[in-house]
Design a protein around this motif. Structure first.
Motif, PDB file in Angstrom:
ATOM      1  N   ALA A 115       0.801  -1.094   0.142  1.00  0.00           N
ATOM      2  CA  ALA A 115      -0.036  -0.078  -0.057  1.00  0.00           C
ATOM      3  C   ALA A 115       0.823   1.196  -0.170  1.00  0.00           C
ATOM      4  O   ALA A 115       1.963   1.366   0.778  1.00  0.00           O
ATOM      5  CB  ALA A 115      -0.785   0.092   1.184  1.00  0.00           C
ATOM      6  N   ALA A 116       0.550   2.413  -0.662  1.00  0.00           N
ATOM      7  CA  ALA A 116       1.332   3.593  -0.831  1.00  0.00           C
ATOM      8  C   ALA A 116       0.334   4.432  -1.005  1.00  0.00           C
ATOM      9  O   ALA A 116      -0.828   4.344  -1.366  1.00  0.00           O
ATOM     10  CB  ALA A 116       2.229   3.104  -2.037  1.00  0.00           C
ATOM     11  N   GLY A 165       8.795   4.070  -7.193  1.00  0.00           N
ATOM     12  CA  GLY A 165      10.005   4.733  -6.891  1.00  0.00           C
ATOM     13  C   GLY A 165      10.798   4.687  -8.253  1.00  0.00           C
ATOM     14  O   GLY A 165      10.444   4.339  -9.364  1.00  0.00           O
ATOM     15  N   GLY A 166      11.952   5.326  -7.969  1.00  0.00           N
ATOM     16  CA  GLY A 166      13.120   5.081  -9.142  1.00  0.00           C
ATOM     17  C   GLY A 166      13.461   6.432  -9.769  1.00  0.00           C
ATOM     18  O   GLY A 166      12.840   7.385  -9.417  1.00  0.00           O
ATOM     19  N   PRO A 192      11.355   8.494  -4.151  1.00  0.00           N
ATOM     20  CA  PRO A 192      11.639   7.553  -3.262  1.00  0.00           C
ATOM     21  C   PRO A 192      10.519   6.477  -3.192  1.00  0.00           C
ATOM     22  O   PRO A 192       9.526   6.638  -3.876  1.00  0.00           O
ATOM     23  CB  PRO A 192      11.582   8.370  -2.001  1.00  0.00           C
ATOM     24  N   GLN A 193      10.709   5.232  -2.918  1.00  0.00           N
ATOM     25  CA  GLN A 193       9.786   4.365  -2.840  1.00  0.00           C
ATOM     26  C   GLN A 193       9.266   4.322  -1.510  1.00  0.00           C
ATOM     27  O   GLN A 193       9.774   4.094  -0.205  1.00  0.00           O
ATOM     28  CB  GLN A 193      10.400   2.705  -3.117  1.00  0.00           C
ATOM     29  N   THR A 251       3.715   6.613   8.481  1.00  0.00           N
ATOM     30  CA  THR A 251       4.070   7.091   7.063  1.00  0.00           C
ATOM     31  C   THR A 251       2.774   7.593   6.665  1.00  0.00           C
ATOM     32  O   THR A 251       2.667   8.624   5.961  1.00  0.00           O
ATOM     33  CB  THR A 251       4.688   5.938   6.281  1.00  0.00           C
ATOM     34  N   CYS A 252       1.550   6.872   6.491  1.00  0.00           N
ATOM     35  CA  CYS A 252       0.276   7.327   6.056  1.00  0.00           C
ATOM     36  C   CYS A 252      -0.112   8.547   6.697  1.00  0.00           C
ATOM     37  O   CYS A 252      -0.670   9.525   5.875  1.00  0.00           O
ATOM     38  CB  CYS A 252      -0.548   6.094   5.998  1.00  0.00           C
ATOM     39  N   ARG A 253       0.107   8.619   8.049  1.00  0.00           N
ATOM     40  CA  ARG A 253      -0.466   9.871   8.732  1.00  0.00           C
ATOM     41  C   ARG A 253       0.247  10.975   8.307  1.00  0.00           C
ATOM     42  O   ARG A 253      -0.239  12.096   8.011  1.00  0.00           O
ATOM     43  CB  ARG A 253      -0.330   9.820  10.222  1.00  0.00           C
ATOM     44  N   PHE A 254       1.659  10.857   7.946  1.00  0.00           N
ATOM     45  CA  PHE A 254       2.293  12.041   7.403  1.00  0.00           C
ATOM     46  C   PHE A 254       2.054  12.508   6.213  1.00  0.00           C
ATOM     47  O   PHE A 254       1.977  13.590   5.920  1.00  0.00           O
ATOM     48  CB  PHE A 254       4.105  11.673   7.438  1.00  0.00           C
TER      49      PHE A 254
END
Length: 395
Positions: A295-296, A304-305, A317-318, A337-340
């Motif tokens: 999930a992203a 990323g890449g 970034p990935q 990370t998701c909250r950020f």
């Protein structure tokens, strides 16, 4: 699927245009069912990459290298969908598109039916090669709400030069058949036309073709997703407006006027960047689930890449929240990370709102635009990767 509209060119008053920009991509969401609310369905969009595998070799595609190395032949497994299924009644819209061809997914029709049964809007972007009459009937019975087909050429020679491995006449037949088979205007039928130097002269011709096939909408897009050398230099946007950009804008405007006469709706991406407080993906209430269950915030950060941003070499970034096979969707939503990402974009929207709304009253159009640019400078920085993503700049 990115289909934002340059509302300024549609004559909206400045205040209304600003409010539309602050809303991000929310205009594409379905309305909650009777009795539903944003509290009941807090997730506006769940983008499910049903396949990163693809049957074509399109010249502008950034994902072939990733697809070749993908596990499970680049297809999302039933176990991943099963992990998502319990959360569907909290989701308003499910897009089964990712970096590949959704129609390669053997379970696609069943998944569409299950999402539809849970009250979600459903749709997908396809290259159309596998969109046979049988498959169209199955998707219609499953309750799909929209289907978009990628067509970047209005004749066989150019189309097959860009969409390597496809068949122009076959895809046109599939699109026309779908338009004939559907009930009324459901599913909504669209064409994505990625504008490049090699095909931009056909913007009016693709409108005429769309009208002949019974298509509802043509989305004029930029070649905005780049990985290493794939897609590099194909986009028609530029950092600032110049004579060449004005010429392109006039050509596109003529195509959109023709579309209006022919009863075909259009959307278009600008040719010059304008920073938004949040992109159309809008991670504040959406999530991208990769074919492998990761999930992203979006596909760009999921993969990323190396990339190119307005001519500059950059690297995405990935960013992963975790895997749906190890944590449920709500747990992933509450990861640090998701909250950020959610909170950073929310703070950008709030900062812009707070700095512009009262300052715009009573000023001239020129002063309002200048004030808006100054207000944008006061927004918190975009997250890593997002600050070099064309989507954040409405390209």
């Amino acid at each position: 699927m990115k289909e934002s509209i340059d509302n300024r060119k549609r004559g909206l008053p400045m205040f209304d245009w600003i409010r539309s920009r602050l809303a991000g991509g929310r205009s594409r969401s379905i309305q909650p069912e009777k009795g539903d609310s944003e509290e009941v369905r807090p997730w506006r969009l769940l983008q499910v990459e049903s396949a990163i595998a693809c049957n074509l070799r399109c010249v502008m595609c950034p994902w072939p290298d990733y697809a070749r190395n993908a596990e499970n032949r680049g297809l999302m497994s039933p176990e991943i969908w099963k992990a998502l299924h319990p959360h569907l009644r909290r989701v308003r819209s499910v897009d089964f598109t990712g970096g590949g061809e959704p129609l390669l997914q053997p379970q696609l029709v069943q998944w569409v039916a299950e999402a539809h049964g849970a009250g979600c809007e459903t749709g997908l972007l396809s290259n159309g090669f596998l969109l046979s009459e049988t498959k169209s009937r199955e998707l219609i019975r499953a309750g799909i709400d929209w289907i978009c087909v990628s067509m970047d050429g209005a004749d066989r020679q150019l189309y097959e030069k860009l969409r390597v491995g496809s068949d122009f006449d076959r895809v046109c037949h599939h699109v026309s058949s779908l338009a004939r088979l559907r009930s009324g205007r459901t599913p909504k039928l669209m064409i994505n036309f990625v504008m490049m130097k090699i095909n931009v002269h056909q913007v009016e011709e693709i409108v005429r073709l769309a009208a002949r096939m019974g298509v509802d909408q043509v989305n004029f897009k930029q070649c905005d997703v780049i990985r290493a050398e794939r897609g590099k230099g194909l986009g028609l946007f530029a950092p600032k407006e110049d004579r060449a950009i004005r010429k392109l804008s006039h050509r596109l405007a003529a195509a959109r006027r023709l579309a209006k006469k022919l009863g075909v709706h259009t959307t278009a991406i600008p040719f010059t960047p304008e920073e938004q407080p949040v992109c159309d993906q809008d991670p504040r209430d959406s999530m991208f689930v990769r074919y492998d269950g990761s999930a992203a915030p979006c596909i760009n950060l999921a993969v990323g890449g190396p990339s190119t941003f307005l001519g500059q070499q950059v690297r995405f970034p990935q960013v992963h929240y975790g895997s749906v096979l190890q944590q449920n969707l709500q747990e992933l939503w509450n990861t640090e990370t998701c909250r950020f990402y959610r909170e950073r974009f929310q703070s950008r929207v709030q900062a812009l709102e707070g700095n512009i709304l009262e300052g715009l009253i009573g000023q001239s159009s020129f002063d309002r635009l200048k004030f808006l640019q100054e207000a944008k400078k006061k927004m918190p920085a975009a997250p890593a990767g997002c600050e070099v993503c064309h989507y954040l700049y409405d390209l």
